[in-house]
Design a protein around this motif. Structure first.
Motif, short mmCIF file in Angstrom:
data_model
loop_
_atom_site.label_atom_id
_atom_site.label_comp_id
_atom_site.label_asym_id
_atom_site.label_seq_id
_atom_site.Cartn_x
_atom_site.Cartn_y
_atom_site.Cartn_z
N THR A 158 5.96 19.74 34.25
CA THR A 158 4.72 20.51 33.60
C THR A 158 4.14 21.49 34.45
O THR A 158 4.22 21.37 35.58
CB THR A 158 3.73 19.54 33.22
OG1 THR A 158 3.19 18.95 34.47
CG2 THR A 158 4.28 18.55 32.32
N PRO A 159 3.89 22.71 34.13
CA PRO A 159 3.07 23.73 34.87
C PRO A 159 1.69 23.31 35.03
O PRO A 159 1.28 22.30 34.59
CB PRO A 159 3.16 24.96 33.84
CG PRO A 159 3.16 24.28 32.49
CD PRO A 159 3.99 22.93 32.56
N LEU A 160 1.29 24.23 35.73
CA LEU A 160 -0.16 23.84 36.27
C LEU A 160 -1.22 24.03 34.96
O LEU A 160 -1.03 24.71 34.18
CB LEU A 160 -0.82 25.08 37.15
CG LEU A 160 -2.33 24.94 37.54
CD1 LEU A 160 -2.32 23.83 38.38
CD2 LEU A 160 -2.66 26.27 38.30
N VAL A 161 -2.15 22.88 34.91
CA VAL A 161 -3.23 22.91 33.92
C VAL A 161 -4.33 23.18 34.56
O VAL A 161 -4.91 22.55 35.56
CB VAL A 161 -3.32 21.37 33.37
CG1 VAL A 161 -4.33 21.35 32.48
CG2 VAL A 161 -1.90 21.11 32.63
N ASN A 162 -5.11 24.03 34.04
CA ASN A 162 -6.34 24.80 34.75
C ASN A 162 -7.52 23.99 34.40
O ASN A 162 -8.41 24.54 33.73
CB ASN A 162 -6.40 26.27 34.47
CG ASN A 162 -7.39 26.90 35.17
OD1 ASN A 162 -8.01 26.48 36.23
ND2 ASN A 162 -8.20 27.82 34.78
N LEU A 163 -7.62 22.66 34.62
CA LEU A 163 -8.71 21.91 34.34
C LEU A 163 -9.00 20.80 35.37
O LEU A 163 -7.88 20.66 36.24
CB LEU A 163 -8.55 21.04 33.32
CG LEU A 163 -8.68 21.79 31.75
CD1 LEU A 163 -7.86 20.97 30.82
CD2 LEU A 163 -9.92 22.31 31.72
N PRO A 164 -10.10 20.29 35.76
CA PRO A 164 -10.10 19.30 36.83
C PRO A 164 -9.27 18.12 36.45
O PRO A 164 -9.09 17.65 35.33
CB PRO A 164 -11.73 18.83 36.65
CG PRO A 164 -12.42 19.91 35.92
CD PRO A 164 -11.09 20.60 35.10
N GLN A 165 -8.62 17.45 37.42
CA GLN A 165 -7.90 16.20 37.33
C GLN A 165 -8.39 14.86 37.63
O GLN A 165 -9.62 14.64 38.12
CB GLN A 165 -6.81 16.08 38.32
CG GLN A 165 -5.70 17.33 38.27
CD GLN A 165 -4.69 16.94 39.23
OE1 GLN A 165 -4.66 16.07 40.12
NE2 GLN A 165 -3.72 17.79 38.81
N ILE A 166 -8.18 13.94 36.61
CA ILE A 166 -8.79 12.54 36.75
C ILE A 166 -7.52 11.62 36.55
O ILE A 166 -6.38 12.01 35.85
CB ILE A 166 -9.91 12.10 35.52
CG1 ILE A 166 -9.13 12.12 34.18
CG2 ILE A 166 -11.08 13.07 35.65
CD1 ILE A 166 -10.14 11.40 32.96
N LYS A 167 -7.47 10.38 37.09
CA LYS A 167 -6.46 9.42 37.02
C LYS A 167 -6.67 8.50 36.14
O LYS A 167 -8.12 7.83 36.17
CB LYS A 167 -5.96 9.21 38.55
CG LYS A 167 -5.51 9.98 39.40
CD LYS A 167 -5.12 9.58 40.78
CE LYS A 167 -4.57 10.76 41.44
NZ LYS A 167 -4.11 10.00 43.00
N THR A 168 -5.97 7.55 35.47
CA THR A 168 -5.97 6.68 34.77
C THR A 168 -4.97 5.64 34.86
O THR A 168 -3.78 6.08 34.58
CB THR A 168 -6.57 6.78 33.17
OG1 THR A 168 -6.81 5.48 32.53
CG2 THR A 168 -5.38 7.47 32.62
N GLN A 169 -5.14 4.40 34.87
CA GLN A 169 -4.08 3.36 34.82
C GLN A 169 -4.27 2.65 33.43
O GLN A 169 -3.30 1.67 33.13
CB GLN A 169 -4.14 2.54 35.95
CG GLN A 169 -2.76 1.64 36.27
CD GLN A 169 -2.57 0.94 37.48
OE1 GLN A 169 -3.56 1.33 38.42
NE2 GLN A 169 -1.89 0.28 37.76
N LYS A 170 -5.24 2.92 32.69
CA LYS A 170 -5.44 2.26 31.35
C LYS A 170 -4.48 2.65 30.39
O LYS A 170 -4.62 2.17 29.18
CB LYS A 170 -7.08 2.27 31.05
CG LYS A 170 -7.81 1.34 32.10
CD LYS A 170 -9.52 1.56 31.79
CE LYS A 170 -10.14 0.81 32.70
NZ LYS A 170 -11.76 0.76 32.43
N ALA A 171 -4.26 3.99 30.54
CA ALA A 171 -3.38 4.62 29.59
C ALA A 171 -2.10 5.11 30.40
O ALA A 171 -2.31 5.85 31.32
CB ALA A 171 -4.00 5.69 28.89
N GLY A 172 -0.96 5.18 29.88
CA GLY A 172 0.15 5.83 30.70
C GLY A 172 1.36 5.83 29.84
O GLY A 172 1.40 5.64 28.51
#
Length: 278
Positions: free
Chosen positions: A165-179
């Motif tokens: 994927t290319p760059l997404v111009n938004l803050p990043q968050i990580k989740t393991q509850k959805a994948g």
């Protein structure tokens, strides 16, 4: 709201016969495939199962594999077609139950933050366990692109394993509850031979030195020591794999000629894992 999926395929007939009936019920308005000069019935299987929901792009004049070009063609098609969101998924991947059960909320959140979904690489012939060896413990990546905040691909990168994927111009968050569930290492023999094929392919076609090739792959494969952990129930609840899927990976390996290519171009120094499968 319009949701597309972008999928790159090459000679995936065997796998798609098992996967597309699952995808058919996904909340996707249109599946955009880039068919990279398949010589089997990949395109026919796609149309048979998905019908008008599938659009197949290809460039029959393309000779050298160019991943960034292929993925860019799909993404820009979706952008020009007015897609609000694009789900970037490979033919050997499934959405988790927690995504499917909360799809609208996932999309809404994706318009505000770049969600780094956990990549559940399943092992052991089914979905019950996933890899937790060193490089897979913190294995998050972007799968859902909010097009209003998504850039374009870097076309200077073109070989295997360029960014999906290319760059997404938004803050990043990580989740393991959805994948997303990755099936490639479900069948250990297939996974080992595919990775050994990549190594020999790069050595033969790109003239990459042995040490360079081994350094790229061995850290990822981890000697096939997957350190399996139970997959959370909320990730796989209700997902039913079709009979024969795991066994079909052996059929795919034969069709793609991984073992044949390795044996014809065999380099002992590259075989740092999976020798028993040769």
């Amino acid at each position: 709201m319009k949701v597309h999926a972008n999928v790159m395929v090459k000679n995936e007939e065997i796998l798609l016969k098992h996967i597309l009936p699952i995808w058919k019920d996904y909340p996707i308005d249109e599946f955009i495939f880039y068919n990279d000069l398949s010589t089997d019935a990949t395109a026919e299987v796609i149309k048979d199962v998905l019908g008008e929901k599938a659009t197949i792009l290809e460039n029959k004049e393309q000779v050298v594999f160019n991943e960034s070009h292929n993925r860019s063609m799909m993404l820009e098609y979706s952008r020009n077609a007015g897609a609000d969101y694009v789900v970037c998924i490979d033919a050997d991947e499934l959405m988790s139950a927690s995504i499917l059960n909360n799809f609208g909320n996932i999309l809404s959140a994706s318009s505000k933050v770049d969600i780094q979904f956990f990549w559940y690489n399943v092992v052991g012939g089914d979905l019950k366990n996933y890899r937790q060896d060193p490089l897979y413990r913190e294995n998050y990546r972007t799968f859902v692109l909010p097009m209003a905040n998504t850039g374009k691909f870097d076309m200077s990168q073109w070989k295997y394993h360029t960014p999906r994927t290319p760059l997404v111009n938004l803050p990043q968050i990580k989740t393991q509850k959805a994948g997303f569930l990755h099936l490639q290492s479900m069948n250990e023999r297939f996974y080992a031979l595919k990775q050994l094929w990549y190594k020999h392919f790069e050595f033969v076609n790109y003239n990459h030195p042995v040490d360079f090739v081994n350094s790229r792959y061995d850290i990822v494969v981890n000697g096939l020591d997957f350190n399996p952990h139970p997959t959370p129930e909320e990730i796989i609840s209700g997902i039913v794999l079709p009979d024969g899927l795991n066994e079909s990976f052996d059929e795919m390996e034969a069709a793609k000629g991984y073992k044949d290519f390795i044996q014809k171009n065999y380099n002992e120094e590259l075989v740092t894992f999976g020798k028993k499968y040769l």
